[in-house]
Every structure is written in C-alpha cells, then in structure tokens.
Design a protein around this motif. Structure first.
Motif, mmCIF file in Angstrom:
data_model
loop_
_atom_site.group_PDB
_atom_site.id
_atom_site.type_symbol
_atom_site.label_atom_id
_atom_site.label_comp_id
_atom_site.label_asym_id
_atom_site.label_seq_id
_atom_site.Cartn_x
_atom_site.Cartn_y
_atom_site.Cartn_z
ATOM 1 N N SER A 120 8.022 -17.200 -9.559
ATOM 2 C CA SER A 120 7.975 -16.007 -8.719
ATOM 3 C C SER A 120 6.689 -15.970 -7.890
ATOM 4 C CB SER A 120 8.078 -14.795 -9.658
ATOM 5 O OG SER A 120 8.088 -13.642 -8.938
ATOM 6 N N SER A 121 5.554 -16.209 -8.573
ATOM 7 C CA SER A 121 4.267 -16.080 -7.860
ATOM 8 C C SER A 121 4.051 -17.231 -6.874
ATOM 9 C CB SER A 121 3.125 -16.057 -8.878
ATOM 10 O OG SER A 121 3.151 -17.252 -9.631
ATOM 11 N N SER A 122 4.758 -18.349 -7.056
ATOM 12 C CA SER A 122 4.523 -19.502 -6.148
ATOM 13 C C SER A 122 5.501 -19.549 -4.984
ATOM 14 C CB SER A 122 4.661 -20.807 -6.952
ATOM 15 O OG SER A 122 6.018 -20.955 -7.370
ATOM 16 N N PHE A 123 6.396 -18.552 -4.875
ATOM 17 C CA PHE A 123 7.424 -18.645 -3.828
ATOM 18 C C PHE A 123 6.838 -18.586 -2.422
ATOM 19 C CE2 PHE A 123 11.500 -18.450 -1.886
ATOM 20 C CZ PHE A 123 12.382 -18.966 -2.824
ATOM 21 N N ASP A 124 5.558 -18.213 -2.341
ATOM 22 C CA ASP A 124 4.867 -18.252 -1.035
ATOM 23 C C ASP A 124 4.832 -19.662 -0.464
ATOM 24 O OD1 ASP A 124 2.292 -15.714 -1.660
ATOM 25 O OD2 ASP A 124 4.473 -15.646 -1.282
ATOM 26 N N VAL A 125 4.948 -20.637 -1.346
ATOM 27 C CA VAL A 125 5.019 -22.024 -0.865
ATOM 28 C C VAL A 125 6.143 -22.123 0.169
ATOM 29 C CG1 VAL A 125 5.527 -24.424 -1.538
ATOM 30 C CG2 VAL A 125 4.154 -22.950 -3.050
ATOM 31 N N MET A 126 7.213 -21.384 -0.091
ATOM 32 C CA MET A 126 8.331 -21.311 0.863
ATOM 33 C C MET A 126 8.027 -20.247 1.918
ATOM 34 S SD MET A 126 10.862 -23.407 0.207
ATOM 35 C CE MET A 126 9.530 -24.571 0.088
ATOM 36 N N GLY A 127 7.673 -19.062 1.433
ATOM 37 C CA GLY A 127 7.519 -17.915 2.342
ATOM 38 C C GLY A 127 6.486 -18.162 3.432
ATOM 39 N N ASP A 128 5.333 -18.761 3.061
ATOM 40 C CA ASP A 128 4.250 -18.967 4.053
ATOM 41 C C ASP A 128 3.865 -20.421 4.222
ATOM 42 O OD1 ASP A 128 2.769 -16.063 2.546
ATOM 43 O OD2 ASP A 128 4.059 -16.228 4.334
#
Ligand code: HEM
Length: 314
Positions: A120-128
């Motif tokens: 959940s906390s690493s989904f920024d890898v996709m998001g940003d």
C-alpha cells in the motif's frame, strides 16, 4: 555443542558431535550417510546468484516496448506478485496449524499485514514513478491484460474471509452462503468488472482469466468455507477475540487491503487513465472505488456506522 532445536528428524542429543548427528539423521531415513558425506566433498560452494537465482530473476522483465518506464511497470507488478506469494505463504501456515493459539495467530497476522503495508505505502512507485506520456504509449501493447488478472490477489481475498463477504454488494445481503462454490464464484464482486448479469456475457479480460484460473478459484472458495483468516480468528478463545490489540490488527489489515491499497491503486488509475478506458475494459471509475465494492473481510469487527460509511470519505 547443542542444537537447541526441536529436531524432529535427527533425534540429536545436545552434546553429540555434528558428524554423529548427520549420520543419525540419514541412518534414521534409511540412507547411507557416507553417500551424503561424499556428496558434500564434491559439491561446489553455493553462491548468492545460485541461491537467489538472480540471473533468471533479472531476466524476467520482458518489455514489449523500448520505453524506459515500462521496466518500472513490469518490475513493480512482479514485486507485488512476490509479496502476494509471501502473504499466502504465511496464511497457509495459519491454516496448517491444527492447534492454533492467539500468539501464533498474532505473529502471522503481523507478517501478513506488514507485507500489505509495503504494497500500500509503495504504490507511489506507480502513482508518481512513471511518466504519463510513456505509460500512455506502452499501455496499448498490454490490452486486454490487467492487474485484474492477478490470481494471487484473488486467492488472498478468498483466504482472508468467507467468500460470502466478497459477493457483489448488489446480491450480498440475501445471498445464501450454502450455495455451491461455482455459484458463489459467479457472484463474486469482481465479476462486475466484465460480466453482464442480464446476458451472462463476459469480457475478454474475464474469459481469459477464467480459462486459466477458474478451476483453482472455485477450489479455493470450497476450501475457504473453513480455511480463512476470519474463521481462524473466530475459532480462537473468547478471550483472544476480545483482545483489543488483536482486534486493532485485524481492522488494520482489513482497512489496508480494502481501503488504502484500493485507493492508492484507484488514484494511480485516475492519474494515468483520466476519463479514458482501462486496459482490461472495465468501467473502472465505478468498479474500483471501495464505496461501490464495499469489500470488508471482518464485518463483525466494525460498527454499523463504519460499515455504512465504508469508502465514503475516500
Ligand atoms: C499505473 C499503474 C496501474 C494502473 C493504471 C492500473 C489500472 C487498473 C484498472 C483500470 C483496473 C480495473 C480493471 C481493468 O479494467 O483493467 C485495475 C485492476 C486491478 N489491478 Fe491495476 N493498475 C495499475 C497498477 C497495478 C499494480 C502495480 C498491481 C499489482 C499487482 C495491480 C493490480 C490490480 C488488481 C489486483 C486489479 C483488480 C482490482 C479489483 O478487482 O478491485 N494494478 N488496475
């Protein structure tokens, strides 16, 4: 020298020399220990790359384009699948433990939850972590594939709660949990991503997914009638079931999977797709939002107000 381990096989006595313990082990197995000793003599030392199989692992990211950010997209999906595998690995140990106690359950839940916190906390890898322009190009080489076709993700859901809690919210309230696993399968919430309930017609996304995984998932539904984290929690002592720390951990896992990860994913989809269609072809804006799916693994651990407002403030 002592092994301090519960050696089911070798039957060692703490102060026996190692060589004798190895000999005992293989003799107990009816094997000639000398053969194994000689094997040790000739075997080459193991290396990190042999054990972790880095050569194979690092050659598994096969791009369909030359766009650099496609590697980020593939790599991160594979990391997710490896973490899904580790989550299922821990959950299966809970199922295999016939005399489960509170401490064991808490220990396993801590690990399972930690992995999902990472997801959940690493989904920024996709998001940003990718250029939108690149995503818009390479995504067209991926249609009709979608993360929707992750079988392990479905298995984690079915291993976390009774499948009745995963029935499409439109039918859930009146759905008889004793219906066949095949019937339950056909009414799971995610069928809505590509099934027309009036005609029964399914999208290519789901047809291809079912061709490969339907049999497995129907089996998982059948096994899940008894084997799921919720049922294991409800099998613990009454004292354990009112343990505030354990309840908080169960709620945390439920919320992380069904709200935080879902919203991190939804926001990434919104960033890259805008109002556009998804690779899998679902009406994702509606389908993916938790206020529609209303997936809650452990309903008895939430108040009526919390259930009624599930996903509303996202
Ligand atoms: C830029 C990144 C991503 C975008 C734009 C995206 C987009 C979507 C969309 C639109 C859907 C709905 C089904 C469809 O029509 O395709 C979906 C479903 C899904 N995706 Fe992704 N996704 C992304 C990354 C990921 C990653 C990294 C994973 C991890 C494995 C993943 C796993 C899933 C799963 C499990 C579903 C089904 C969810 C459900 O049924 O509620 N996605 N994705």
């Amino acid at each position: 020298m002592s092994c301090n381990k519960d050696c089911a096989n070798c039957g060692c006595i703490d102060d026996k020399p190692m060589i004798e313990r190895i000999t005992d082990k293989y003799q107990k197995l009816g094997q000639n220990p000398d053969v194994y000793m000689e094997g040790l003599l000739w075997s080459k030392p193991i290396t990190y790359w042999d054990y972790v199989m880095t050569d194979s692992l690092l050659n598994l990211q096969i791009q369909r384009t030359t766009l650099p950010d496609e590697m980020v997209f593939i790599g991160y999906h594979q990391i997710n699948e490896l973490l899904f595998k580790m989550i299922l690995w821990e959950i299966n140990q809970v199922f295999e433990n016939e005399s489960i106690n509170e401490n064991f359950f808490i220990e396993k839940l801590k690990r399972i939850s930690r992995y999902f916190d990472m997801l959940s906390s690493s989904f920024d890898v996709m998001g940003d972590g990718m250029e939108k322009a690149q995503y818009e190009k390479f995504r067209n080489t991926l249609t009709p594939a979608s993360g929707f076709q992750s079988c392990q993700y479905r298995q984690i859901e079915l291993a976390s709660t009774n499948a009745i809690n995963l029935i499409d919210n439109r039918f859930r309230k009146d759905f008889d949990p004793n219906r066949s696993s095949e019937d339950i399968y056909e009414h799971l919430y995610w069928q809505a991503a590509g099934k027309d309930y009036t005609t029964g017609e399914k999208s290519l996304l789901i047809k291809l997914f079912e061709k490969k995984y339907k049999k497995q998932l129907v089996e998982d539904i059948e096994n899940g009638r008894v084997n799921n984290l919720y049922a294991k929690f409800l099998s613990l002592s009454n004292e354990a079931q009112i343990n505030p720390a354990l309840i908080a951990m169960m709620r945390h896992f439920d919320y992380t999977v069904n709200i935080e990860w879902v919203m991190a994913h939804y926001n990434a989809a919104a960033k890259y797709l805008g109002d556009g269609a998804a690779t899998g072809g679902s009406h994702w804006q509606k389908y993916m939002h938790p206020k529609y799916q209303r997936r809650i693994f452990f309903p008895s651990l939430w108040s009526e107000e919390e259930i009624a407002s599930w996903g509303m403030d996202c």
